[in-house]
Design an enzyme around this catalytic site. Structure first.
Site: not given
Length: 294
Positions: A106, A104, A152, A202
């Site tokens: 991100n 997916r 990220n 992150d």
């Protein structure tokens, strides 16, 4: 060098949103609102600090991976593996970024020329199925590199000469030389390496001085790196899972932090009442106005 630790007392709850997986906070300078998504809840949300209004829209997809502001005032939403424009009408597809993999979309960020840099991630969180892509306003998709587990921390330095990129499940952040005119990256090198401790950097953003602010998922803290990679500030948080950060407010001096309830058991949720909420810390630094897609 001296590392400043910020008092947890300075951390406030901005929005009690109780997100499963809050992510991608962006401050819109036109509307004076904070926007973010709940990836697993498939929610696109906004908060107006002037009125306290919290608005929520839900979407029919498996994951609402990230978002971007656009030049025409709509929002770009990453739904599964396709980018859509959200406006007053129904979302309109822009382009399918990837297909054929259990992935997916991100994290992503728009550069100063209006191009979106966005990555995919493995839905099982361990296979190197993901890639980084560059997407232009006319829907042209260019694959930059692969071998990514979880994309990220995409951010650009204030002088537009450096791109930062994190793979959370490889526990590392890299930096690249960035050519703004040509839209290419070169000279990949490690910026921060946590592969030994397996800590999880992150989402990230930069401040006006070029400091990179990174949230540590499962690490309960934010960290500011100087451009040379040295840590000079640590912000302990009252939650285990901060996910991403952005500067907002009229002066861009409020650091907003999205967080997640995901992966926490009932006992942890009892001890962390702010888990899943949007947090705020005032006066740590000043951010930059977000670029717009288009």
């Amino acid at each position: 060098m001296t590392v400043t630790s910020i008092s947890p007392a300075r951390v406030e709850t901005a929005v009690a949103s109780a997100d499963i997986l809050g992510e991608t906070p962006l401050w819109c300078d036109r509307t004076g609102k904070l926007w973010w998504v709940d990836i697993d809840g498939r929610l696109h949300q906004s908060f107006d600090p002037a009125t306290g209004a919290h608005q929520v829209s839900s979407y029919d997809c498996q994951f609402l991976g990230s978002q971007a502001l656009t030049a025409d005032g709509s929002h770009l939403l990453a739904q599964d593996l396709t980018l859509h424009r959200r406006s007053a009408d129904a979302p309109r597809p822009v382009t399918e970024v990837e297909s054929g993999l259990d992935n997916r979309l991100n994290d992503g960020r728009v550069d100063a020329r209006g191009r979106l840099w966005i990555g995919t991630m493995d839905n099982q969180l361990h296979r190197p199925n993901g890639s980084l892509y560059r997407v232009t306003a006319d829907g042209e998709v260019m694959r930059i590199f692969g071998d990514v587990i979880v994309t990220n921390g995409i951010a650009f330095s204030p002088d537009n000469r450096t791109l930062y990129f994190t793979d959370t499940r490889r526990y590392c952040t890299w930096m690249f030389d960035f050519d703004l005119d040509d839209g290419v990256v070169r000279n990949r090198r490690l910026f921060a390496d946590y592969s030994a401790s397996q800590e999880r950097p992150d989402g990230a953003c930069v401040d006006v001085a070029g400091g990179l602010w990174t949230a540590f998922f499962s690490g309960g803290r934010l960290v500011r790196y100087r451009p040379d990679g040295q840590i000079d500030t640590v912000v302990p948080l009252p939650v285990t899972n901060p996910t991403c950060v952005c500067f907002g407010g009229s002066d861009l001096k409020t650091l907003f932090v999205t967080t997640a309830r995901k992966f926490l058991d009932r006992q942890q949720l009892r001890v962390e009442p702010q888990a899943g909420h949007v947090l705020a810390i005032h006066g740590l630094a000043q951010g930059l106005t977000e670029h717009r897609f288009g």
